[in-house]
Write a protein that holds these residues in place. Structure first.
Motif, short mmCIF file in Angstrom:
data_model
loop_
_atom_site.label_atom_id
_atom_site.label_comp_id
_atom_site.label_asym_id
_atom_site.label_seq_id
_atom_site.Cartn_x
_atom_site.Cartn_y
_atom_site.Cartn_z
N SER A 101 -33.28 39.98 -48.07
CA SER A 101 -32.03 40.41 -48.70
C SER A 101 -32.11 40.28 -50.23
CB SER A 101 -30.86 39.59 -48.18
OG SER A 101 -30.61 39.86 -46.83
N GLU A 102 -31.54 41.28 -50.90
CA GLU A 102 -31.41 41.22 -52.34
C GLU A 102 -30.09 40.50 -52.69
OE1 GLU A 102 -33.68 42.08 -54.50
OE2 GLU A 102 -35.02 42.76 -52.90
N PRO A 103 -29.93 40.03 -53.92
CA PRO A 103 -28.73 39.25 -54.27
C PRO A 103 -27.41 39.96 -53.98
CG PRO A 103 -30.38 39.06 -56.00
CD PRO A 103 -30.89 40.08 -55.04
N ASN A 104 -27.38 41.30 -54.13
CA ASN A 104 -26.12 42.03 -53.95
C ASN A 104 -25.99 42.68 -52.57
OD1 ASN A 104 -25.33 41.35 -56.55
ND2 ASN A 104 -26.14 43.23 -57.44
N ASP A 105 -26.93 42.45 -51.66
CA ASP A 105 -26.86 43.06 -50.33
C ASP A 105 -25.69 42.50 -49.54
OD1 ASP A 105 -29.01 44.68 -50.76
OD2 ASP A 105 -30.45 43.42 -49.67
N ASN A 106 -24.89 43.37 -48.94
CA ASN A 106 -23.79 42.95 -48.06
C ASN A 106 -23.54 44.04 -47.02
OD1 ASN A 106 -22.74 44.87 -49.75
ND2 ASN A 106 -21.08 43.61 -50.55
N GLU A 107 -24.46 44.15 -46.07
CA GLU A 107 -24.46 45.28 -45.13
C GLU A 107 -24.71 44.80 -43.70
OE1 GLU A 107 -26.93 49.48 -44.44
OE2 GLU A 107 -27.40 48.15 -46.12
N ILE A 108 -23.90 45.31 -42.76
CA ILE A 108 -24.15 45.07 -41.34
C ILE A 108 -25.15 46.12 -40.87
CG2 ILE A 108 -23.16 45.17 -39.02
CD1 ILE A 108 -20.63 43.92 -40.11
N ILE A 109 -26.25 45.66 -40.29
CA ILE A 109 -27.32 46.54 -39.83
C ILE A 109 -27.18 46.84 -38.35
CG2 ILE A 109 -29.82 46.79 -39.63
CD1 ILE A 109 -28.73 46.75 -42.49
N PHE A 110 -26.67 45.88 -37.60
CA PHE A 110 -26.64 46.00 -36.13
C PHE A 110 -25.44 45.22 -35.62
CE2 PHE A 110 -27.85 44.32 -31.91
CZ PHE A 110 -28.29 45.47 -31.27
N PHE A 111 -24.68 45.86 -34.71
CA PHE A 111 -23.51 45.21 -34.12
C PHE A 111 -23.46 45.61 -32.66
CE2 PHE A 111 -19.26 44.22 -32.95
CZ PHE A 111 -18.77 43.29 -33.84
N ALA A 112 -23.46 44.61 -31.77
CA ALA A 112 -23.51 44.93 -30.33
C ALA A 112 -22.92 43.80 -29.51
CB ALA A 112 -24.95 45.19 -29.91
N SER A 183 -22.37 38.96 -50.05
CA SER A 183 -23.73 38.90 -50.59
C SER A 183 -23.99 37.53 -51.21
CB SER A 183 -23.92 39.99 -51.65
OG SER A 183 -23.15 39.68 -52.81
N TYR A 184 -25.25 37.26 -51.54
CA TYR A 184 -25.60 36.01 -52.19
C TYR A 184 -24.99 35.89 -53.58
CZ TYR A 184 -28.80 34.75 -48.45
OH TYR A 184 -29.30 34.39 -47.22
N SER A 185 -24.63 37.04 -54.15
CA SER A 185 -24.00 37.03 -55.47
C SER A 185 -22.47 36.99 -55.37
CB SER A 185 -24.43 38.27 -56.26
OG SER A 185 -24.03 39.45 -55.61
N GLY A 186 -21.95 36.92 -54.13
CA GLY A 186 -20.51 36.77 -53.93
C GLY A 186 -19.73 38.05 -53.75
N ILE A 187 -20.40 39.20 -53.61
CA ILE A 187 -19.72 40.48 -53.43
C ILE A 187 -19.38 40.66 -51.95
CG2 ILE A 187 -19.86 42.97 -53.71
CD1 ILE A 187 -21.94 42.47 -55.91
N GLU A 188 -18.10 40.97 -51.65
CA GLU A 188 -17.65 41.14 -50.27
C GLU A 188 -17.59 42.61 -49.87
OE1 GLU A 188 -13.92 39.18 -49.83
OE2 GLU A 188 -14.80 37.17 -49.77
N ARG A 189 -17.84 42.87 -48.59
CA ARG A 189 -17.70 44.21 -48.02
C ARG A 189 -17.08 44.08 -46.64
NH1 ARG A 189 -22.59 48.65 -47.00
NH2 ARG A 189 -21.28 50.30 -46.09
N ASN A 190 -15.99 44.84 -46.41
CA ASN A 190 -15.28 44.77 -45.13
C ASN A 190 -15.71 45.90 -44.20
OD1 ASN A 190 -13.72 42.53 -45.91
ND2 ASN A 190 -12.17 43.83 -46.84
N TYR A 191 -15.86 45.55 -42.93
CA TYR A 191 -16.13 46.52 -41.87
C TYR A 191 -15.01 46.44 -40.84
CZ TYR A 191 -21.01 47.18 -43.38
OH TYR A 191 -22.15 47.48 -44.09
#
Length: 324
Positions: A101-112, A183-191
């Motif tokens: 993961s990169e510092p700004n990564d905030n992504e769901i790759i797989f959900f099951a 993310s590790y840098s504190g950026i949030e992303r909602n799904y």
């Protein structure tokens, strides 16, 4: 590894690829690989050292190269090849890629929702894999699933995800539940996760065509009977059908797209319309029977007791009955 051969001699398959915390001290949790055909992807935390990774691999076949639990050096984003050899000598190659993961990564790759995460018997009858579209995740679950106690398996890029993977959550049918990746840098992303309980209903409740005078459906016999005018067209018609939500239709064995496809009926033989429930577990076939009503309006015979001198003039206008 592999077990005693409960599989065909040509089988060569990796069924599980995991980086267990117990064998990889630089990982905070077990990391499970996502297997897609012959590609395996894993996502590990920011700054993870990949120079001495020890995977635990389950496979079906005679041998695996590199071997299970052998220490490997990876480079983030670059695939490493694993080869499974079957007992008949045939081979299958898998590309295994670990992504840091990169510092700004905030992504769901797989959900099951996976059967392997079943905390209670009959928790879920089959694996349900979510479809991710930008910030929305749609996941269909089998009919009868208790959505108040579902355990998601989540793979993501970032530092944390809330709610938590591997913990029971409540997912009201068709009501979105929000998961937040940070993310590790504190950026949030909602799904928004939307769970849909598949219907097991397969029923046609109304069926009419242009020119029909009346129609009836016998649900026991699975017949649809339509009375039509004598001049009604029966070819290339658009029927009006009321049927179970999200079910699929077939006409005479071919896929039928309601609202766009046309059908052709016959007043000399029945035609088959098959409906399959949304979850695919139930199918019913209805026979469509057309009765074309006669347009004849003629009196061929008319009699009165003790009077034999009655004649009918079919050619006059209006037609007349003469009584002598």
């Amino acid at each position: 590894g592999h077990n005693n051969r409960p599989f065909a001699s040509y089988t060569k398959e990796i069924s599980s690829y995991v980086l267990p915390k117990s064998r990889n001290s630089n990982l905070p949790i077990d990391i499970n690989g996502t297997i897609d055909d012959s590609t395996i992807s894993l996502y590990v935390p920011f700054n993870t050292d990949l120079t001495a990774i020890t995977p635990t691999i389950e496979y079906l076949g005679k041998s695996l190269s590199p071997k299970n639990r052998s220490i490997q050096s990876f480079t983030s984003g670059e695939p490493k090849q694993y080869t499974v050899t079957a007992y008949d000598g045939s081979k299958r190659q898998y590309d295994v890629t670990i992504h840091v993961s990169e510092p700004n990564d905030n992504e769901i790759i797989f959900f099951a929702f996976l059967q392997s995460m079943d905390k209670n018997e009959n928790y879920i009858s089959q694996d349900a894999i979510g479809v991710i579209n930008e910030n929305t995740i749609l996941i269909n679950v089998p009919n009868g699933t208790d959505t108040s106690n579902l355990v998601p398996t989540i793979r993501f890029k970032g530092q944390t995800v809330a709610q938590t993977s591997g913990v029971p959550n409540s997912f009201p049918d068709d009501v979105p539940v929000t998961f937040t990746v940070t993310s590790y840098s504190g950026i949030e992303r909602n799904y928004d996760v939307l769970v849909n309980v598949l219907s097991n209903s397969a029923k046609i409740t109304d069926f009419t065509i242009p020119g029909s005078l009346n129609s009836s459906i016998d649900q026991s016999a699975k017949t649809i009977t339509i009375a039509v005018q004598n001049t009604a067209l029966l070819h290339n018609i658009n029927p009006k059908i009321t049927f179970s939500n999200n079910a699929t239709l077939q006409f005479e064995g071919s896929s039928f797209n309601y609202g766009t496809d046309t059908i052709s009926l016959s007043n000399s033989s029945s035609r088959a319309m098959t409906i399959t429930s949304e979850d695919g577990t139930i199918s019913n076939t209805y026979q469509i029977i057309v009765n074309r009503l006669s347009n004849a309006a003629k009196i061929n015979s008319f009699s009165i007791v003790n009077n034999t001198g009655i004649t009918i003039d079919q050619n006059s206008s209006p037609r007349t009955i003469h009584i002598n």
